[in-house]
Motif scaffolding. Structure first.
Motif, PDB file in Angstrom:
ATOM      1  N   GLU A   1     -36.877  95.391 -13.705  1.00  0.00           N
ATOM      2  CA  GLU A   1     -37.989  95.101 -13.045  1.00  0.00           C
ATOM      3  C   GLU A   1     -38.729  93.631 -13.796  1.00  0.00           C
ATOM      4  O   GLU A   1     -39.627  92.958 -13.363  1.00  0.00           O
TER       5      GLU A   1
ATOM      6  N   GLY B   1     -30.994 100.129  -6.012  1.00  0.00           N
ATOM      7  CA  GLY B   1     -31.039  98.830  -6.340  1.00  0.00           C
ATOM      8  C   GLY B   1     -30.027  97.477  -6.084  1.00  0.00           C
ATOM      9  O   GLY B   1     -30.391  96.946  -5.179  1.00  0.00           O
TER      10      GLY B   1
ATOM     11  N   SER C   1     -34.707 101.521  -9.418  1.00  0.00           N
ATOM     12  CA  SER C   1     -34.796 100.695  -8.887  1.00  0.00           C
ATOM     13  C   SER C   1     -34.050  99.862 -10.651  1.00  0.00           C
ATOM     14  O   SER C   1     -33.504 100.208 -10.956  1.00  0.00           O
TER      15      SER C   1
ATOM     16  N   HIS D   1     -36.057 106.225  -5.821  1.00  0.00           N
ATOM     17  CA  HIS D   1     -34.929 104.542  -5.372  1.00  0.00           C
ATOM     18  C   HIS D   1     -35.390 104.465  -6.702  1.00  0.00           C
ATOM     19  O   HIS D   1     -35.887 104.284  -8.040  1.00  0.00           O
TER      20      HIS D   1
ATOM     21  N   GLY E   1     -35.523  93.028  -8.499  1.00  0.00           N
ATOM     22  CA  GLY E   1     -35.537  93.944  -8.680  1.00  0.00           C
ATOM     23  C   GLY E   1     -37.019  94.563  -8.187  1.00  0.00           C
ATOM     24  O   GLY E   1     -37.296  95.638  -7.676  1.00  0.00           O
TER      25      GLY E   1
ATOM     26  N   ARG F   1     -38.090  94.356  -4.199  1.00  0.00           N
ATOM     27  CA  ARG F   1     -37.572  95.884  -3.870  1.00  0.00           C
ATOM     28  C   ARG F   1     -38.680  96.705  -3.945  1.00  0.00           C
ATOM     29  O   ARG F   1     -38.230  98.116  -3.156  1.00  0.00           O
ATOM     30  N   ARG F   2     -38.605  97.349  -5.212  1.00  0.00           N
ATOM     31  CA  ARG F   2     -39.186  98.464  -5.348  1.00  0.00           C
ATOM     32  C   ARG F   2     -40.828  98.882  -5.130  1.00  0.00           C
ATOM     33  O   ARG F   2     -40.988  99.625  -4.055  1.00  0.00           O
TER      34      ARG F   2
END
Length: 340
Positions: A195, A250, A192, A190, A200, A203-204
């Protein structure tokens, strides 16, 4: 009055209603039947009538404008189709009501705070559209102190007195990971996004939970959502000792950049590498291979956010809005892995 000299009285006569009803309809207020409202709006368009925001503001103490302040690097806005579609959705609502969007792009938090303070102090906007919520977002308290209104895209971590427009991504991410696992992928990475932004981070975290349930140890690389960093992350993954057979990005612009890197390396997509995005931009349907992603409907976000904020400004109250969940859209960029 418009340049052609058409007045609100002309609109009322053309629609066969009273001047007061025209005012209610054009300002998006309640108390007007939908067929009557549509008749009034059609008459206004046909006559070429446009309101004078300055004159309306003097009489109602309204700016007849909404504010959108984006704290992002210019390059990420330039290449991210979400914002263009989102703004188009907002404008769809505002143009029908003779109102405008005030857009400001700022480089850092200090400039962002000054922009909010300036627009509120000068009464240039009636409220703000909040995007890119942060884990510790000071904008909620700032807008409260400024005595303004707001609507946020997503729910703030610490709650909010303002309406929230939300979309559930969890089920879509679960379905995306399940789709890759069913195809036979066991090395799934992933890339990302930033964050510091709640979407963000969330979702991660959801991706990690979905892969853990499937018994897979995920590989995570962090970026700022830009295609440049998406491309660099792809290079790092492909150069690793155990390259992934599938990469979940992402956002779609990073996925497209990653596909470019894979093509340059001579990889066959999706046989040698499956690629997915997470936010459903239309451009993903036109690249090769077309991009598997989650549908997101940015214009729908804009319509819902602008409608809710106008209702909050005009009526003093507006409900939260839950958009339909983001669903998996399977296209040609995912397939069973083959041995390299």
């Amino acid at each position: 009055m418009s340049a052609a000299g058409v007045t609100i009285n002309d609109v009322a006569r053309a629609a066969g209603v009273s001047k007061g009803l025209v005012s209610l309809a054009l300002n998006g207020r309640r108390g007007v039947a939908e067929d009557t409202r549509e008749r009034i709006l059609t008459a206004a368009r046909d006559l070429g009538w446009t309101p004078n925001p300055g004159a309306r503001g003097l009489s109602t103490r309204r700016a007849y404008a909404l504010g959108l302040i984006l704290r992002r690097a210019a390059r990420t806005i330039e290449v991210d189709p979400f914002f263009a579609a989102f703004i188009a959705g907002v404008e769809t609502v505002l143009s029908e009501r003779g109102q405008v969007l005030v857009l400001t792009v700022v480089p850092d938090r200090a400039a962002e705070e000054r922009a909010y303070e300036r627009l509120a102090a000068d009464k240039r906007v009636d409220g703000f559209l909040l995007t890119d919520l942060l884990a510790d977002d000071a904008r909620i308290g700032l807008i409260q102190r400024l005595g303004s209104q707001a609507v946020s895209l997503g729910a703030p971590a610490d709650g909010s007195p303002f309406p929230v427009i939300s979309r559930d991504y969890d089920s879509g991410i679960d379905d995306l990971v399940a789709h890759l696992v069913e195809l036979g992928h066991r090395r799934i990475a992933h890339v990302s996004g930033d964050e510091r932004m709640l979407h963000g981070l969330r979702r991660r975290e959801r991706f990690e939970r979905a892969t853990e349930r499937a018994g897979i140890e995920p590989v995570i690389l962090h970026t700022d959502f830009s295609p440049e960093q998406g491309a660099e992350a792809t290079k790092a993954l492909l150069d690793s000792a155990a390259p992934p057979t599938a990469i979940v990005y992402g956002n779609d612009p990073m996925a497209i950049a990653g596909m470019g890197v894979a093509h340059e390396r001579g990889l066959r997509l999706p046989d040698d590498l499956s690629v997915t995005g997470l936010d459903g931009s239309q451009i993903g349907t036109y690249i090769y291979p077309s991009l598997t992603t989650l549908d997101n409907d940015p214009a729908g976000w804009g319509v819902a956010a602008a409608t809710a904020l106008l209702r909050l400004v005009e009526d003093g109250v507006a409900a939260d809005v839950a958009l339909h969940p983001a669903r998996l859209v399977v296209r040609a960029s995912t397939a069973p892995p083959t041995a390299r």
